[in-house]
Scaffold this motif. Structure first.
Motif, PDB file in Angstrom:
ATOM      1  N   VAL A   1       0.848  -1.190   0.000  1.00  0.00           N
ATOM      2  CA  VAL A   1       0.000   0.000   0.000  1.00  0.00           C
ATOM      3  C   VAL A   1       0.885   1.242   0.000  1.00  0.00           C
ATOM      4  O   VAL A   1       2.057   1.186   0.352  1.00  0.00           O
ATOM      5  CB  VAL A   1      -0.961   0.043   1.211  1.00  0.00           C
ATOM      6  N   GLU A   2       0.270   2.345  -0.404  1.00  0.00           N
ATOM      7  CA  GLU A   2       1.017   3.589  -0.495  1.00  0.00           C
ATOM      8  C   GLU A   2       1.324   4.127   0.899  1.00  0.00           C
ATOM      9  O   GLU A   2       0.496   4.058   1.795  1.00  0.00           O
ATOM     10  CB  GLU A   2       0.155   4.605  -1.252  1.00  0.00           C
ATOM     11  N   ARG A   3       2.527   4.635   1.084  1.00  0.00           N
ATOM     12  CA  ARG A   3       2.848   5.256   2.368  1.00  0.00           C
ATOM     13  C   ARG A   3       3.983   6.255   2.216  1.00  0.00           C
ATOM     14  O   ARG A   3       4.852   6.104   1.364  1.00  0.00           O
ATOM     15  CB  ARG A   3       3.199   4.198   3.409  1.00  0.00           C
ATOM     16  N   SER A   4       3.944   7.267   3.043  1.00  0.00           N
ATOM     17  CA  SER A   4       4.982   8.295   3.048  1.00  0.00           C
ATOM     18  C   SER A   4       5.562   8.389   4.438  1.00  0.00           C
ATOM     19  O   SER A   4       4.847   8.699   5.374  1.00  0.00           O
ATOM     20  CB  SER A   4       4.384   9.658   2.708  1.00  0.00           C
ATOM     21  N   ILE A   5       6.837   8.087   4.558  1.00  0.00           N
ATOM     22  CA  ILE A   5       7.460   8.188   5.862  1.00  0.00           C
ATOM     23  C   ILE A   5       8.655   9.111   5.731  1.00  0.00           C
ATOM     24  O   ILE A   5       9.680   8.726   5.165  1.00  0.00           O
ATOM     25  CB  ILE A   5       7.888   6.819   6.406  1.00  0.00           C
ATOM     26  N   GLY A   6       8.499  10.311   6.260  1.00  0.00           N
ATOM     27  CA  GLY A   6       9.589  11.270   6.160  1.00  0.00           C
ATOM     28  C   GLY A   6      10.000  11.443   4.722  1.00  0.00           C
ATOM     29  O   GLY A   6       9.199  11.812   3.866  1.00  0.00           O
ATOM     30  N   VAL A   7      11.266  11.128   4.441  1.00  0.00           N
ATOM     31  CA  VAL A   7      11.773  11.321   3.088  1.00  0.00           C
ATOM     32  C   VAL A   7      11.362  10.195   2.152  1.00  0.00           C
ATOM     33  O   VAL A   7      11.434  10.326   0.936  1.00  0.00           O
ATOM     34  CB  VAL A   7      13.310  11.430   3.112  1.00  0.00           C
ATOM     35  N   ASN A   8      10.967   9.052   2.725  1.00  0.00           N
ATOM     36  CA  ASN A   8      10.615   7.913   1.869  1.00  0.00           C
ATOM     37  C   ASN A   8       9.181   8.030   1.385  1.00  0.00           C
ATOM     38  O   ASN A   8       8.272   8.243   2.185  1.00  0.00           O
ATOM     39  CB  ASN A   8      10.718   6.600   2.645  1.00  0.00           C
ATOM     40  N   HIS A   9       9.000   7.869   0.091  1.00  0.00           N
ATOM     41  CA  HIS A   9       7.630   7.734  -0.390  1.00  0.00           C
ATOM     42  C   HIS A   9       7.529   6.427  -1.166  1.00  0.00           C
ATOM     43  O   HIS A   9       8.275   6.193  -2.100  1.00  0.00           O
ATOM     44  CB  HIS A   9       7.219   8.894  -1.288  1.00  0.00           C
ATOM     45  N   ILE A  10       6.623   5.573  -0.742  1.00  0.00           N
ATOM     46  CA  ILE A  10       6.480   4.288  -1.411  1.00  0.00           C
ATOM     47  C   ILE A  10       5.113   4.255  -2.085  1.00  0.00           C
ATOM     48  O   ILE A  10       4.089   4.391  -1.409  1.00  0.00           O
ATOM     49  CB  ILE A  10       6.630   3.130  -0.413  1.00  0.00           C
ATOM     50  N   PRO A  11       5.061   4.117  -3.402  1.00  0.00           N
ATOM     51  CA  PRO A  11       3.771   4.123  -4.095  1.00  0.00           C
ATOM     52  C   PRO A  11       3.029   2.799  -3.911  1.00  0.00           C
ATOM     53  O   PRO A  11       3.629   1.781  -3.574  1.00  0.00           O
ATOM     54  CB  PRO A  11       4.163   4.323  -5.562  1.00  0.00           C
ATOM     55  N   ALA A  12       1.725   2.857  -4.166  1.00  0.00           N
ATOM     56  CA  ALA A  12       0.903   1.655  -4.041  1.00  0.00           C
ATOM     57  C   ALA A  12       1.188   0.706  -5.200  1.00  0.00           C
ATOM     58  O   ALA A  12       1.291   1.127  -6.338  1.00  0.00           O
ATOM     59  CB  ALA A  12      -0.565   2.046  -4.032  1.00  0.00           C
ATOM     60  N   THR A  13       1.331  -0.584  -4.901  1.00  0.00           N
ATOM     61  CA  THR A  13       1.576  -1.557  -5.964  1.00  0.00           C
ATOM     62  C   THR A  13       0.613  -2.730  -5.899  1.00  0.00           C
ATOM     63  O   THR A  13       0.810  -3.733  -6.564  1.00  0.00           O
ATOM     64  CB  THR A  13       3.010  -2.112  -5.867  1.00  0.00           C
ATOM     65  N   TYR A  14      -0.422  -2.614  -5.066  1.00  0.00           N
ATOM     66  CA  TYR A  14      -1.366  -3.743  -5.017  1.00  0.00           C
ATOM     67  C   TYR A  14      -2.273  -3.713  -6.232  1.00  0.00           C
ATOM     68  O   TYR A  14      -2.421  -2.695  -6.888  1.00  0.00           O
ATOM     69  CB  TYR A  14      -2.165  -3.744  -3.711  1.00  0.00           C
ATOM     70  N   LYS A  15      -2.844  -4.869  -6.529  1.00  0.00           N
ATOM     71  CA  LYS A  15      -3.683  -4.932  -7.730  1.00  0.00           C
ATOM     72  C   LYS A  15      -5.031  -5.575  -7.440  1.00  0.00           C
ATOM     73  O   LYS A  15      -5.213  -6.231  -6.419  1.00  0.00           O
ATOM     74  CB  LYS A  15      -2.946  -5.657  -8.854  1.00  0.00           C
ATOM     75  N   PHE A  16      -5.924  -5.365  -8.385  1.00  0.00           N
ATOM     76  CA  PHE A  16      -7.279  -5.883  -8.284  1.00  0.00           C
ATOM     77  C   PHE A  16      -7.263  -7.385  -8.578  1.00  0.00           C
ATOM     78  O   PHE A  16      -6.669  -7.815  -9.559  1.00  0.00           O
ATOM     79  CB  PHE A  16      -8.132  -5.149  -9.321  1.00  0.00           C
ATOM     80  N   VAL A  17      -7.854  -8.182  -7.718  1.00  0.00           N
ATOM     81  CA  VAL A  17      -7.828  -9.627  -7.960  1.00  0.00           C
ATOM     82  C   VAL A  17      -9.232 -10.208  -8.069  1.00  0.00           C
ATOM     83  O   VAL A  17      -9.408 -11.426  -8.095  1.00  0.00           O
ATOM     84  CB  VAL A  17      -7.056 -10.377  -6.859  1.00  0.00           C
ATOM     85  N   GLY A  18     -10.250  -9.362  -8.129  1.00  0.00           N
ATOM     86  CA  GLY A  18     -11.614  -9.870  -8.256  1.00  0.00           C
ATOM     87  C   GLY A  18     -12.038 -10.611  -7.010  1.00  0.00           C
ATOM     88  O   GLY A  18     -11.681 -10.242  -5.900  1.00  0.00           O
ATOM     89  N   ALA A  19     -12.770 -11.688  -7.204  1.00  0.00           N
ATOM     90  CA  ALA A  19     -13.349 -12.403  -6.073  1.00  0.00           C
ATOM     91  C   ALA A  19     -12.423 -13.478  -5.507  1.00  0.00           C
ATOM     92  O   ALA A  19     -12.852 -14.309  -4.715  1.00  0.00           O
ATOM     93  CB  ALA A  19     -14.676 -13.011  -6.491  1.00  0.00           C
ATOM     94  N   ASP A  20     -11.137 -13.430  -5.889  1.00  0.00           N
ATOM     95  CA  ASP A  20     -10.194 -14.469  -5.440  1.00  0.00           C
ATOM     96  C   ASP A  20     -10.186 -14.646  -3.936  1.00  0.00           C
ATOM     97  O   ASP A  20     -10.177 -15.762  -3.427  1.00  0.00           O
ATOM     98  CB  ASP A  20      -8.764 -14.121  -5.887  1.00  0.00           C
ATOM     99  N   ASN A  21     -10.175 -13.508  -3.213  1.00  0.00           N
ATOM    100  CA  ASN A  21     -10.124 -13.598  -1.750  1.00  0.00           C
ATOM    101  C   ASN A  21     -11.329 -14.351  -1.206  1.00  0.00           C
ATOM    102  O   ASN A  21     -11.200 -15.162  -0.298  1.00  0.00           O
ATOM    103  CB  ASN A  21     -10.083 -12.200  -1.132  1.00  0.00           C
ATOM    104  N   TYR A  22     -12.492 -14.042  -1.777  1.00  0.00           N
ATOM    105  CA  TYR A  22     -13.714 -14.706  -1.305  1.00  0.00           C
ATOM    106  C   TYR A  22     -13.668 -16.192  -1.594  1.00  0.00           C
ATOM    107  O   TYR A  22     -14.038 -17.010  -0.756  1.00  0.00           O
ATOM    108  CB  TYR A  22     -14.957 -14.059  -1.925  1.00  0.00           C
TER     109      TYR A  22
END
Lengths: 425, 339
Positions: free
Chosen positions: B80-101
């Motif tokens: 998930v996206e997060r900004s900690i001080g000087v570090n910025h990490i962009p979001a890289t998760y993706k849509f997986v549809g109903a897989d989790n269910y």
């Protein structure tokens, strides 16, 4: 009213979504400027044992204010068991994270991987880097950078009550088999339980796992090894210790019960590390400190080994006061501070040169643990190391409380490791 | 569900206007659109509820939609996206549809936890209701020191939940707890209250019952006091026994109260996070883990935290409770209740 019921269900279910997001609102105010005198606030989350170690660390930390009168050190003792999650909550939300955290060795690569830590290479935090013990420094590196400074190093051994041993006429057990016979003798002669085995923390399982020649994972081969024959054997061994009455355990309040029953002389042995020494000395059985004996952990059928642990000091990447935080970390890991910590708490320094200091040289606990640490089993310092315990402890507790078999337990653990470690065998 | 409800509101309002229009017999040729009619007639009502709708939308609607969205992705702490001080990490998760269910519903973890959650809910509600009913009946008589008893019985409710739960944890402690001290004093073996899966289940139910009885008691006592005394007198004149009076006057008289408290108590108990979390942490192993504590574990205790899995469980919990509420309502309606 008809619609009210659906709304009630909706609201009630959503209360779930509102689970606590801890945000202590300590924030460093007035950041210090790049050069000149340091100022501002440094909040330090310490995870040392509350009630004994914390007092000493608080005193030492506040000593930093004497050297830098404009810096205000905010000492916060966070229970070790909660600290990893608390820090992650705070770091991710960007609110309430401390400037400096005492990070357990296995947490350090994980925090670094998540981007929560400031790299320390070339900063005032990291002084005389070559002075640090190699094992202690290993966990501070991630992706070619240094993210923490080693504060203390430790391992585990058997703590035993010499008086009970004398009463029962037994020697310290060297292997798991001897542990069983010794425990039986202690029970027969004194009515006391031999060993207290923590059932709610898988770290206490590691020496049994290493004893059977097993390990959680093999990082060099990218292989999960918890579910091999050695893993099954190790689970069988601990289950047998509890079932046979050689050891007692507790699945809920393991630490408190272990310390109190050992301190009150209700059990003769426990497996523990230097961090427990100060607390153990507060017990009525150990008013005479000489009554506490330490010995190497019992060997299994294949080997003898205890895990290498310890703590580092890491600086939060989002700290508003990096300069003062770096100086604080340096102060806390200096030879002088380490010698004082050893003198008051019997903890092992991480600097080679600290071992030449007078209070360290004369310290019996350090004298015992130094060789133990040197031969201790290092864990792989990958970001996932800190994540390996959660699945293991559930299954370990299930084995000890008779809810699953050793085979099933290690298989379930192995499966969750493979899910965690993408692409591992 | 929410959509359906709001439609029916509009529809009801619309029907209302049509009905009134006809009765006046005006019949203007081009009828304005339904929405506009609703707005022009009820604009003040809409203005009045707007702040509430907005607040609910922000504090409930957004998290709900976000939760449902996350349950369709593979979001974890690492991507998930997060900004900690000087570090910025962009979001890289993706849509997986109903897989989790699919994963959750085909694995045995969810269903296993659901089984215990149902046992926990049903037994807690049944026992609290039974005890609450008994105590309410006792306290509804004229007995000496009635208000003192009432105070004492309401006390568990007044103490903050976590304080009670920690107090119970001390009582349950296997070595040093009061309960085992009493048992060993009486010559019995100590019981591994929180260390044995079966005892741990009994222990958590006992604590929840202890916490839940005051509410039941107070609610039912209120219900009892609203039943007219003449009914009992008349029944007594006709020769009804105490049991007959209870079955034919008290129970039907309490119906509006008891159906409500049972519904509320079921939903609360189903999601009763603090008792389980603070008393056993779901242990030993995961023997006492209910759906919410397990969902919390995925999102806050394991690492990397699995936001997607936790949301999936959360959505399923919501669906289960909605289905329960709908079925319960239907059953009550077929029995002639005014829900």
């Amino acid at each position: 009213m008809r619609r009210g019921i659906t709304a009630t269900a909706l609201v009630a279910a959503l209360a779930l979504a509102a689970t606590a997001c801890g945000s202590d609102d300590d924030k460093s105010d007035s950041p210090s400027k790049g050069s000149g005198e340091l100022s501002g606030t440094v909040t330090w989350w310490d995870t040392s044992t509350a009630g004994s170690e914390d007092k000493v660390f608080k005193k030492i930390a506040e000593g930093f204010e004497k050297e830098h009168p404009k810096v205000d050190v905010k000492y916060v003792n966070v229970p070790f068991g909660d600290a990893q999650n608390k820090f992650k909550n705070a770091a991710q939300s960007g609110a309430g994270a401390p400037d400096v955290i005492r990070s357990e060795v296995a947490w350090t690569p994980e925090f670094a991987d998540l981007g929560y830590l400031a790299p320390l290479d070339g900063t005032p935090a990291l002084q005389k880097e070559s002075d640090f013990l190699k094992q202690a420094a290993a966990s501070t590196k991630y992706n070619g950078k240094t993210f923490a400074v080693p504060q203390v190093i430790d391992s585990m051994g058997i703590f035993y009550n010499k008086k009970i041993f004398k009463e029962a006429g037994v020697e310290v057990p060297k292997s798991v088999d001897e542990l069983k016979t010794v425990s039986k003798k202690i029970k027969d002669k004194t009515g006391k339980t031999g060993l207290y085995l923590r059932g709610d923390d898988a770290y206490w399982f590691l020496s049994f796992l290493y004893g059977e020649g097993g390990d959680m994972v093999d990082a060099a081969d990218k292989k999960v090894t918890i579910d091999n024959a050695a893993g099954v054997k190790a689970m069988t061994v601990v289950k047998d210790l509890v079932d046979s009455g050689a050891a007692k355990t507790d699945a809920t309040d393991g630490w408190e019960n272990m310390q109190s029953s050992f301190k009150d002389g209700k059990v003769a042995m426990m497996i523990n590390g230097p961090w427990a020494v100060a607390d153990t000395y507060t017990g009525k059985e150990f008013k005479d400190k000489a009554n506490l004996g330490v010995a190497p952990v019992p060997a299994g059928s294949a080997a003898q080994g205890a895990p290498q642990g310890g703590h580092n000091l890491a600086v939060y990447a989002g700290s508003k006061n990096l300069e003062a935080s770096y100086a604080f970390v340096d102060y806390m890991t200096s030879v002088k501070t380490q010698a004082q910590v050893t003198k008051e708490l019997n903890l092992l320094p991480t600097r080679t040169s600290a071992y030449a200091e007078e209070p360290v040289v004369d310290n019996e606990i350090v004298g015992f643990f130094k060789p133990v640490v040197e031969s201790a089993v290092e864990r792989p310092w990958i970001p996932e190391t800190g994540s390996l315990f959660a699945p293991l402890v559930t299954e370990y507790t299930k084995v000890l409380t008779g809810q699953t078999s050793p085979e099933k337990a290690v298989k379930t653990t192995g499966d969750s490791y493979r899910k965690l470690l993408d692409g591992w065998k | 569900m929410a959509v359906h409800t709001s439609q029916s509101v509009a529809k009801a309002a619309g029907d209302d206007i049509v009905a009134r229009g006809r009765s006046r017999g005006t019949g203007n040729p081009p009828p304005p659109s339904r929405l506009r009619r609703a707005l022009s007639t009820h604009w003040y009502a809409w203005t009045m509820v707007a702040p509430v709708v907005i607040v609910i939308g922000v504090i409930i609607g957004y998290p709900l939609v976000r939760g449902i969205y996350l349950s369709l992705t593979d979001a974890t702490e690492r991507n998930v996206e997060r900004s900690i001080g000087v570090n910025h990490i962009p979001a890289t998760y993706k849509f997986v549809g109903a897989d989790n269910y699919t994963d959750v519903l085909t694995g045995n973890e969810f269903l296993g936890t659901l089984g215990w959650t149902l046992v926990w809910t049903v037994s807690c509600v049944a026992i609290t209701f039974g005890l609450g009913m008994a105590l309410a009946n006792i306290l509804n008589r004229r007995i000496a020191g009635r208000s003192a008893y009432r105070m004492a019985l309401i006390l568990p409710w007044a103490i903050p939940g976590f304080v009670s739960v920690f107090a119970w944890r001390f009582l349950y402690n296997e070595d040093r707890g009061l309960l085992n001290k009493i048992l060993s004093g009486a010559g019995f073996d100590g019981i591994p209250w929180l260390n044995d899966p079966t005892w741990a289940k009994i222990s958590v139910i006992a604590v929840n019952v202890w916490l839940g009885v005051p509410f039941m008691m107070v609610a039912l006592l209120g219900g009892l006091q609203s039943i007219a005394g003449e009914q009992y007198e008349a029944a007594e004149m006709d020769g009804a026994t105490a049991w007959q009076r209870f079955c034919h006057i008290t129970l039907p008289g309490l119906r509006p109260v008891s159906t409500t408290v049972i519904l509320l108590s079921t939903i609360w108990t189903f999601n009763m996070f603090p008792v389980i979390f603070l008393l056993t942490g779901g242990g030993p192993g995961d023997a006492t883990q209910i759906l919410v504590t397990q969902a919390y574990k995925f999102s806050f205790e394991i690492s990397p935290r699995d936001f997607a899995l936790s949301s999936t469980w959360g959505v399923l919990i919501l669906v289960l409770l909605m289905v329960f509420a709908a079925v319960y309502r239907r059953v009550l309606r077929t029995q002639g209740d005014d829900w």
